[in-house]
Design a protein around this motif. Structure first.
Motif, PDB file in Angstrom:
ATOM      1  N   LEU A   1      71.668   9.404  19.414  1.00 16.26           N
ATOM      2  CA  LEU A   1      70.532   8.952  20.218  1.00 16.26           C
ATOM      3  C   LEU A   1      69.533   8.173  19.364  1.00 16.26           C
ATOM      4  O   LEU A   1      69.059   7.104  19.761  1.00 16.26           O
ATOM      5  CB  LEU A   1      69.861  10.150  20.884  1.00 16.26           C
ATOM      6  CG  LEU A   1      68.695   9.848  21.805  1.00 16.26           C
ATOM      7  CD1 LEU A   1      69.185   9.102  23.034  1.00 16.26           C
ATOM      8  CD2 LEU A   1      68.004  11.126  22.198  1.00 16.26           C
ATOM      9  N   CYS A   2      69.214   8.695  18.188  1.00 12.28           N
ATOM     10  CA  CYS A   2      68.259   8.007  17.305  1.00 12.28           C
ATOM     11  C   CYS A   2      68.810   6.669  16.828  1.00 12.28           C
ATOM     12  O   CYS A   2      68.067   5.685  16.736  1.00 12.28           O
ATOM     13  CB  CYS A   2      67.913   8.893  16.105  1.00 12.28           C
ATOM     14  SG  CYS A   2      66.895  10.317  16.520  1.00 12.28           S
ATOM     15  N   MET A   3      70.115   6.625  16.519  1.00 11.94           N
ATOM     16  CA  MET A   3      70.702   5.353  16.097  1.00 11.94           C
ATOM     17  C   MET A   3      70.678   4.349  17.238  1.00 11.94           C
ATOM     18  O   MET A   3      70.410   3.153  17.019  1.00 11.94           O
ATOM     19  CB  MET A   3      72.134   5.533  15.602  1.00 11.94           C
ATOM     20  CG  MET A   3      72.731   4.249  15.040  1.00 11.94           C
ATOM     21  SD  MET A   3      74.472   4.364  14.634  1.00 11.94           S
ATOM     22  CE  MET A   3      74.399   5.019  12.995  1.00 11.94           C
ATOM     23  N   SER A   4      70.904   4.813  18.460  1.00 13.89           N
ATOM     24  CA  SER A   4      70.874   3.886  19.591  1.00 13.89           C
ATOM     25  C   SER A   4      69.459   3.354  19.814  1.00 13.89           C
ATOM     26  O   SER A   4      69.283   2.202  20.206  1.00 13.89           O
ATOM     27  CB  SER A   4      71.404   4.549  20.858  1.00 13.89           C
ATOM     28  OG  SER A   4      70.509   5.509  21.343  1.00 13.89           O
TER      29      SER A   4
ATOM     30  N   HIS B 100      66.700  -1.098  20.213  1.00 18.54           N
ATOM     31  CA  HIS B 100      65.255  -1.349  20.262  1.00 18.54           C
ATOM     32  C   HIS B 100      64.598  -0.749  21.502  1.00 18.54           C
ATOM     33  O   HIS B 100      63.953  -1.431  22.283  1.00 18.54           O
ATOM     34  CB  HIS B 100      64.937  -2.839  20.181  1.00 18.54           C
ATOM     35  CG  HIS B 100      65.509  -3.485  18.969  1.00 18.54           C
ATOM     36  ND1 HIS B 100      65.093  -3.179  17.695  1.00 18.54           N
ATOM     37  CD2 HIS B 100      66.508  -4.390  18.819  1.00 18.54           C
ATOM     38  CE1 HIS B 100      65.786  -3.880  16.822  1.00 18.54           C
ATOM     39  NE2 HIS B 100      66.655  -4.627  17.475  1.00 18.54           N
ATOM     40  N   TRP B 101      64.814   0.536  21.699  1.00 15.19           N
ATOM     41  CA  TRP B 101      64.156   1.248  22.795  1.00 15.19           C
ATOM     42  C   TRP B 101      63.693   2.594  22.264  1.00 15.19           C
ATOM     43  O   TRP B 101      64.191   3.088  21.273  1.00 15.19           O
ATOM     44  CB  TRP B 101      65.081   1.417  23.997  1.00 15.19           C
ATOM     45  CG  TRP B 101      66.239   2.319  23.754  1.00 15.19           C
ATOM     46  CD1 TRP B 101      67.415   2.001  23.161  1.00 15.19           C
ATOM     47  CD2 TRP B 101      66.319   3.708  24.065  1.00 15.19           C
ATOM     48  NE1 TRP B 101      68.223   3.097  23.079  1.00 15.19           N
ATOM     49  CE2 TRP B 101      67.577   4.159  23.632  1.00 15.19           C
ATOM     50  CE3 TRP B 101      65.452   4.608  24.664  1.00 15.19           C
ATOM     51  CZ2 TRP B 101      67.987   5.481  23.788  1.00 15.19           C
ATOM     52  CZ3 TRP B 101      65.861   5.922  24.821  1.00 15.19           C
ATOM     53  CH2 TRP B 101      67.120   6.336  24.391  1.00 15.19           C
ATOM     54  N   GLY B 102      62.736   3.188  22.902  1.00 17.35           N
ATOM     55  CA  GLY B 102      62.270   4.514  22.506  1.00 17.35           C
ATOM     56  C   GLY B 102      61.366   4.484  21.282  1.00 17.35           C
ATOM     57  O   GLY B 102      61.163   3.451  20.646  1.00 17.35           O
ATOM     58  N   PRO B 103      60.824   5.634  20.931  1.00 14.37           N
ATOM     59  CA  PRO B 103      59.848   5.701  19.843  1.00 14.37           C
ATOM     60  C   PRO B 103      60.455   5.762  18.442  1.00 14.37           C
ATOM     61  O   PRO B 103      59.776   5.478  17.480  1.00 14.37           O
ATOM     62  CB  PRO B 103      59.084   6.995  20.138  1.00 14.37           C
ATOM     63  CG  PRO B 103      60.076   7.852  20.838  1.00 14.37           C
ATOM     64  CD  PRO B 103      60.931   6.915  21.637  1.00 14.37           C
TER      65      PRO B 103
END
Length: 124
Positions: free
Chosen positions: A79-82, A87-90
């Motif tokens: 999830l963090c890599m995605s 380029h979405w999320g914090p």
């Protein structure tokens, strides 16, 4: 612990290798690295879930819960890599590396401790 079949064991190992390949491929192509990591974690998770524990030993059950928690952490790495690649999320830095390291350390720890606990003689 339920023993995996030869095919399941091969898929388990393949998932680990693909997961590692995804982490390495990230340096060359972040998108390919993301997909490889996701496929590797999916294979690894599915086979890890197939190896269930049905016994009553408290220590093995605790270690099994740690294994399952580490799978959640590995999915957090995906999830963090995605978030970084798409380029979405914090979380857009290298937080996925921390999640991957924590998940790998927990998996390594439980991979050593569970067989040691299962090989201990049973107390009456």
């Amino acid at each position: 612990m339920k023993q995996l079949t030869r095919i399941e064991n091969a898929l388990f190992r393949a998932g680990a290798v693909v997961m590692l390949g995804g982490a390495v491929a990230y340096a060359l192509s972040p998108l390919w690295g993301l997909w490889l990591l996701a496929v590797g974690v999916a294979l690894y998770s599915l086979m890890q879930l197939r190896a269930e524990y049905t016994g009553t030993d408290f220590n093995v059950r605790r270690l099994r819960r740690q294994q399952l928690f580490s799978l959640v952490v590995l999915w957090g790495a995906v999830l963090c890599m995605s978030m970084q690649v798409m380029h979405w999320g914090p979380l857009r830095r290298n937080e996925w590396m921390v999640c991957l390291a924590v998940g790998a350390i927990l998996q390594l720890y439980t991979a050593w401790r569970i067989p040691a606990e299962l090989s201990k003689p049973k107390k009456p």
